[in-house]
Design a protein around this motif. Sequence first.
Motif, PDB file in Angstrom:
ATOM      1  N   LYS A  54      41.535  -8.775 123.660  1.00 10.26           N
ATOM      2  CA  LYS A  54      42.733  -9.490 123.616  1.00 10.26           C
ATOM      3  C   LYS A  54      42.780 -10.896 123.213  1.00 10.26           C
ATOM      4  O   LYS A  54      41.645 -11.713 123.623  1.00 10.26           O
ATOM      5  CB  LYS A  54      43.676  -9.267 124.855  1.00 10.26           C
ATOM      6  CG  LYS A  54      43.909  -7.632 125.316  1.00 10.26           C
ATOM      7  CD  LYS A  54      44.511  -7.831 126.643  1.00 10.26           C
ATOM      8  CE  LYS A  54      45.223  -6.174 126.832  1.00 10.26           C
ATOM      9  NZ  LYS A  54      45.807  -6.113 128.114  1.00 10.26           N
ATOM     10  N   ASN A 116      40.573 -13.287 117.638  1.00  9.18           N
ATOM     11  CA  ASN A 116      41.611 -13.457 118.561  1.00  9.18           C
ATOM     12  C   ASN A 116      41.366 -14.512 119.494  1.00  9.18           C
ATOM     13  O   ASN A 116      42.068 -14.880 120.626  1.00  9.18           O
ATOM     14  CB  ASN A 116      41.651 -11.950 119.356  1.00  9.18           C
ATOM     15  CG  ASN A 116      43.214 -11.514 118.991  1.00  9.18           C
ATOM     16  OD1 ASN A 116      43.734 -11.928 118.210  1.00  9.18           O
ATOM     17  ND2 ASN A 116      43.446 -10.418 119.998  1.00  9.18           N
ATOM     18  N   LYS A 148      46.279 -10.385 116.880  1.00  3.68           N
ATOM     19  CA  LYS A 148      45.775  -9.006 117.298  1.00  3.68           C
ATOM     20  C   LYS A 148      46.302  -8.316 118.497  1.00  3.68           C
ATOM     21  O   LYS A 148      46.122  -8.893 119.535  1.00  3.68           O
ATOM     22  CB  LYS A 148      44.211  -8.569 117.171  1.00  3.68           C
ATOM     23  CG  LYS A 148      43.539  -9.222 115.890  1.00  3.68           C
ATOM     24  CD  LYS A 148      42.098  -9.068 115.981  1.00  3.68           C
ATOM     25  CE  LYS A 148      41.406  -9.646 114.790  1.00  3.68           C
ATOM     26  NZ  LYS A 148      39.917  -9.501 114.941  1.00  3.68           N
ATOM     27  N   PRO A 149      46.831  -7.433 118.910  1.00  4.05           N
ATOM     28  CA  PRO A 149      46.814  -6.007 117.613  1.00  4.05           C
ATOM     29  C   PRO A 149      47.973  -6.249 116.614  1.00  4.05           C
ATOM     30  O   PRO A 149      48.074  -5.233 115.797  1.00  4.05           O
ATOM     31  CB  PRO A 149      47.108  -4.694 118.611  1.00  4.05           C
ATOM     32  CG  PRO A 149      48.054  -5.319 119.891  1.00  4.05           C
ATOM     33  CD  PRO A 149      47.377  -6.891 119.951  1.00  4.05           C
ATOM     34  N   THR A 176      41.691  -3.334 120.357  1.00  5.87           N
ATOM     35  CA  THR A 176      42.853  -4.397 119.757  1.00  5.87           C
ATOM     36  C   THR A 176      42.655  -4.704 118.374  1.00  5.87           C
ATOM     37  O   THR A 176      43.751  -4.717 117.637  1.00  5.87           O
ATOM     38  CB  THR A 176      42.722  -5.534 120.784  1.00  5.87           C
ATOM     39  OG1 THR A 176      42.775  -5.347 122.117  1.00  5.87           O
ATOM     40  CG2 THR A 176      43.765  -6.550 120.277  1.00  5.87           C
ATOM     41  N   SER A 180      45.010  -3.723 115.024  1.00  7.28           N
ATOM     42  CA  SER A 180      45.487  -4.794 114.174  1.00  7.28           C
ATOM     43  C   SER A 180      45.192  -4.405 112.524  1.00  7.28           C
ATOM     44  O   SER A 180      46.022  -4.561 111.780  1.00  7.28           O
ATOM     45  CB  SER A 180      44.783  -6.196 114.351  1.00  7.28           C
ATOM     46  OG  SER A 180      45.190  -7.279 113.578  1.00  7.28           O
TER      47      SER A 180
END
Length: 223
Positions: A54, A116, A148-149, A176, A180
Amino acid sequence: MKGLFGGRNPRAVVFDCDGLLMDTEPCWSVAETELFARRGLPFGADEKALVIGKSLPAAADAMAEAFGEPDAGAEIADELLRLVTEVVTAKAEAMPGARELVELTAAAVPVAVASNSPRALLDAALVRGGLAGMFPVKLAADEVTAPKPDPEMYLTACALLNVEPADALAFEDSMTGLRSARAAGVPVIGVPTLKHQDFPADVVIGSLRDEELLSWVRGWPQR
């Protein structure tokens, strides 16, 4: 693997960074464990699954919920970023085969890194791993509206590389990132960090040193 593009080769490659090119997940785990410990909470596989892959704000929000501090996401994000940057700068290492694979792909097609992580942390990781000068295109989570995602990061990377998403290839280690790339229409080779997890990428390999992968990439015409 050779069937990914119907016998053709990709026109560009986009790499994730954390857990894919750089072995930063242990660094994140050290920082995350410390944050949980400061609140008297354990940090194990279930807690890791809440945050892996994440963006920093999304991970901090998940932690805030776990801590029973639902309004503290921004403060937790700041605390986490300070901790993980210290650990990455001191201890992170390139994943086995990362530099060789990036060098091979960059000799044949344009390459990008799309992470990310915030830009400052992405830069710190790439410098630590000796990868900083290999990417003409670098894209971080704080440089897009939706990390992302959401597909924005991959769509933006493909636009910067001047390639259609279907003609690019993504390397990802997390669900994740996989979501994306898939949402953007980019084929994915997965090298999952969580080995027990079902990982529905187009191709799944155990490491960046996979012999079939390296043989395939070595066969791409050089620029």
